[in-house]
Scaffold this motif. Structure first.
Motif, mmCIF file in Angstrom:
data_model
loop_
_atom_site.group_PDB
_atom_site.id
_atom_site.type_symbol
_atom_site.label_atom_id
_atom_site.label_comp_id
_atom_site.label_asym_id
_atom_site.label_seq_id
_atom_site.Cartn_x
_atom_site.Cartn_y
_atom_site.Cartn_z
ATOM 1 N N GLN A 1 18.676 23.982 20.968
ATOM 2 C CA GLN A 1 17.855 25.466 20.901
ATOM 3 C C GLN A 1 18.249 26.189 19.608
ATOM 4 N N ILE A 2 17.230 26.939 19.132
ATOM 5 C CA ILE A 2 17.612 28.137 18.254
ATOM 6 C C ILE A 2 17.188 29.044 18.977
ATOM 7 N N TYR A 3 18.348 30.139 18.875
ATOM 8 C CA TYR A 3 18.609 31.492 19.595
ATOM 9 C C TYR A 3 18.375 32.585 18.832
ATOM 10 N N HIS A 4 18.129 33.826 19.370
ATOM 11 C CA HIS A 4 17.946 34.992 18.616
ATOM 12 C C HIS A 4 18.669 36.305 19.209
ATOM 13 N N ALA A 5 18.818 37.177 18.685
ATOM 14 C CA ALA A 5 19.540 38.454 19.143
ATOM 15 C C ALA A 5 19.191 39.498 18.032
ATOM 16 N N PRO A 6 19.515 40.744 18.416
ATOM 17 C CA PRO A 6 19.531 41.872 17.383
ATOM 18 C C PRO A 6 20.839 41.885 16.348
ATOM 19 N N THR A 7 21.988 41.458 17.203
ATOM 20 C CA THR A 7 23.126 41.129 16.227
ATOM 21 C C THR A 7 23.841 39.964 17.001
ATOM 22 N N PHE A 8 24.666 39.531 15.894
ATOM 23 C CA PHE A 8 25.574 38.310 16.304
ATOM 24 C C PHE A 8 26.502 38.289 17.258
ATOM 25 N N SER B 1 25.719 40.226 20.069
ATOM 26 C CA SER B 1 24.732 40.423 21.264
ATOM 27 C C SER B 1 24.461 39.184 22.047
ATOM 28 N N PRO B 2 24.399 38.983 23.352
ATOM 29 C CA PRO B 2 23.911 37.796 24.072
ATOM 30 C C PRO B 2 22.843 37.207 23.373
ATOM 31 N N MET B 3 22.803 35.745 23.049
ATOM 32 C CA MET B 3 21.706 35.271 22.434
ATOM 33 C C MET B 3 20.695 34.558 23.433
ATOM 34 N N GLU B 4 19.419 34.626 23.044
ATOM 35 C CA GLU B 4 18.238 34.179 23.992
ATOM 36 C C GLU B 4 17.517 32.999 23.056
ATOM 37 N N GLU B 5 17.031 32.377 23.974
ATOM 38 C CA GLU B 5 16.219 31.199 23.310
ATOM 39 C C GLU B 5 14.959 31.474 22.833
ATOM 40 N N THR B 6 14.516 31.304 21.812
ATOM 41 C CA THR B 6 13.381 31.464 21.086
ATOM 42 C C THR B 6 12.376 30.713 21.400
ATOM 43 N N GLY B 7 12.364 29.533 21.999
ATOM 44 C CA GLY B 7 11.432 28.635 22.313
ATOM 45 C C GLY B 7 10.715 28.041 21.238
ATOM 46 N N THR B 8 11.538 28.099 19.909
ATOM 47 C CA THR B 8 10.736 27.295 18.941
ATOM 48 C C THR B 8 10.746 25.685 19.036
#
Length: 496
Positions: free
Chosen positions: A424-431, A433-440
């Motif tokens: 996956q590629i994940y994103h979050a406001p900061t490193f 923070s818990p990461m969430e999937e981007t769905g990319t």
């Protein structure tokens, strides 16, 4: 007295012949595919693909990790790269190839370092064809150094206009972006703190993959010799049997037949057979537990081998082909971290001495890590989702939350950060923070399965049946019988 005696020789000859006739075809396939699988760096084997429907579920799970290992993100646009090439996307769904100036096709991309410029300017790619700088829109790349060099890792350097790269997993080089100067880091094999124990399952895997007996590329070349021997012995053995088989002599004169017999025997026994004996044996013996990898891992859990009792490859007497990744600490000249198969190592004196980095909260000195840096943040990724980050001014590593497998890359884009792992590629406001999937949909960049992964399926026999491992056990036993009986027979009939 001739050894072995005639009755023993006849028995061995019969065993050798029938073992060879049963196993020859598959051992030829195993030998050829084994040599190719020793060389993940060969571009053609990673950049040619087969339909995904050809591969097993076991190998299909690995495919996403080959599509995109490294990323950079600017204003929502993504650049990604791996051994299969490099691509850019405006929407995370549709991908286009990056145009590498002066290069036919695409290189293998082994790392991305984003030093922060307008758009993708000052974003650099390490590859098997040197260092490349992206254009501001990320659609093109121009080579800026080390043409023809196979680079295997890249990091931001200690200074603002400096890169650090690894050449062929062996040499660390600093590259001055302002002047183009290249400076090798003088590496001394002065390593302390290696774990006194090596996990038994890792030792067996290292044996099979050519990393245990000899350091660096020497071990891979020894493995190649074993694969070549397996293929050549299968071919020459079948031809020798065919030429000497009763009723097959009508197509050639006795003189021609004898000449064929001489050269086939010489290639088969006193040349390839003896040269390839050692790798043939260790490859075949170690293949049996690896055919049953999950059960073997459960059985071997907790079992170790004393490092001091193992060959020199485990003493890190050389960094040749040992450096999996590099990261330079910002603002601290001389401080470098490297990932090796024996653990994360750190130097504070620019390579003159090294110590195992035991600060990472992973058992056994942190073997098998991905190490990289984004800005002032260091990252270390391990299997099982054990991923960590450490700010330059922090005393400890902290856990990266929300990722399920080892991370391979990270990026910043304004108010968002991104992390890449094999799935996956994940994103979050900061490193932190818990990461969430981007769905990319990053797998759209390179559909299909690499030839390399398909050959793994072939090598394991999974293209034939999901339980082919039992047949592979039989062929491994036959290979051991052939390797042991051949030299004993050769003692009686050394040359014809």
């Amino acid at each position: 007295m001739t050894f072995p005696k005639a009755p023993t020789y006849r028995l061995l000859r019969s065993i050798h012949k029938w073992a060879g006739l049963v196993a020859a075809l598959w051992l030829f396939v195993m030998g050829v595919t084994g040599v190719v699988l020793d060389h993940h760096e060969w571009r053609w084997v990673s950049q040619n693909s087969v339909p995904s429907s050809w591969t097993s579920d076991r190998v299909e799970y690995l495919v996403p990790g080959t599509v995109m290992r490294h990323i950079a993100v600017e204003d929502g646009r993504i650049v990604g790269g791996s051994e299969r090439g490099a691509w850019y996307s405006d929407d995370g769904e549709n991908w286009s190839d990056i145009d590498f100036d002066g290069l036919s096709g695409q290189p293998q991309v082994t790392g991305i370092a984003d030093l922060g410029g307008e758009g993708f300017a000052r974003t650099y790619l390490a590859s098997d064809e040197g260092i490349w700088e992206l254009s501001a829109d990320g659609t093109k790349a121009a080579r800026i150094g080390l043409p023809g060099e196979h680079l295997t890792s890249i990091s931001e350097g200690h200074g603002a206009d400096e890169l650090m790269v690894v050449a062929d997993m062996s040499d660390i080089l600093t590259f001055d972006l302002a002047g183009g100067d290249l400076t090798p880091v003088n590496l001394e094999e002065n390593v302390t703190g290696l774990s006194p124990e090596v996990k038994f399952h890792r030792f067996i895997m290292d044996i099979h993959f050519g990393r245990a007996l000899l350091p660096g590329n020497w071990g891979i070349w020894l493995n190649d010799l074993g694969g070549v021997a397996m293929a050549v012995l299968s071919l020459t053995g079948i031809l020798y049997w065919f030429v000497t088989r009763r009723g097959r002599r009508k197509f050639m004169t006795m003189k021609t037949q004898r000449r064929w017999m001489q050269w086939l025997f010489r290639a088969h026994a006193p040349i390839i057979g003896l040269l390839g004996l050692v790798p043939l044996l260790y490859i075949s013996i170690s293949a049996i537990p690896l055919n049953h990898i999950y059960g073997f891992l459960d059985w071997a859990d907790g079992k170790t081998v004393a490092r001091e009792s193992l060959p020199s490859a485990y003493q890190l007497a050389s960094f040749d082909h040992q450096i999996d990744g590099v990261a330079a600490w910002p603002g601290e000249p001389g401080r470098i971290s490297i990932a090796t198969s024996h653990g994360l190592l750190e130097t504070t004196d620019n390579g003159q001495s090294w110590a195992t980095d035991l600060s990472v909260p992973v058992e056994g000195g942190a073997p098998g890590a991905n190490i990289f840096r984004v800005g002032d943040t260091m990252f270390a990724g391990f299997g099982g989702g054990r991923n960590f980050l450490r700010e330059a001014d922090a005393d400890e590593w902290s856990q990266l939350e929300g990722t399920s497998t080892a991370i391979t890359s990270a990026a910043r884009d304004g108010e968002q950060v991104y992390v890449k792992n094999s799935q996956q590629i994940y994103h979050a406001p900061t490193f932190t923070s818990p990461m969430e999937e981007t769905g990319t949909a990053f797998t759209n960049a390179a559909p299909g399965t690499t030839l390399f992964l398909f050959l793994i399926d072939v090598h394991l026999g999974l293209v034939i049946h999901s339980e082919f491992k039992w047949a592979n056990d039989l062929f491994a036993v036959l290979a051991i019988i052939l390797a042991l009986s051949g030299p004993v027979m050769w003692l009686r009939r050394k040359w014809i």
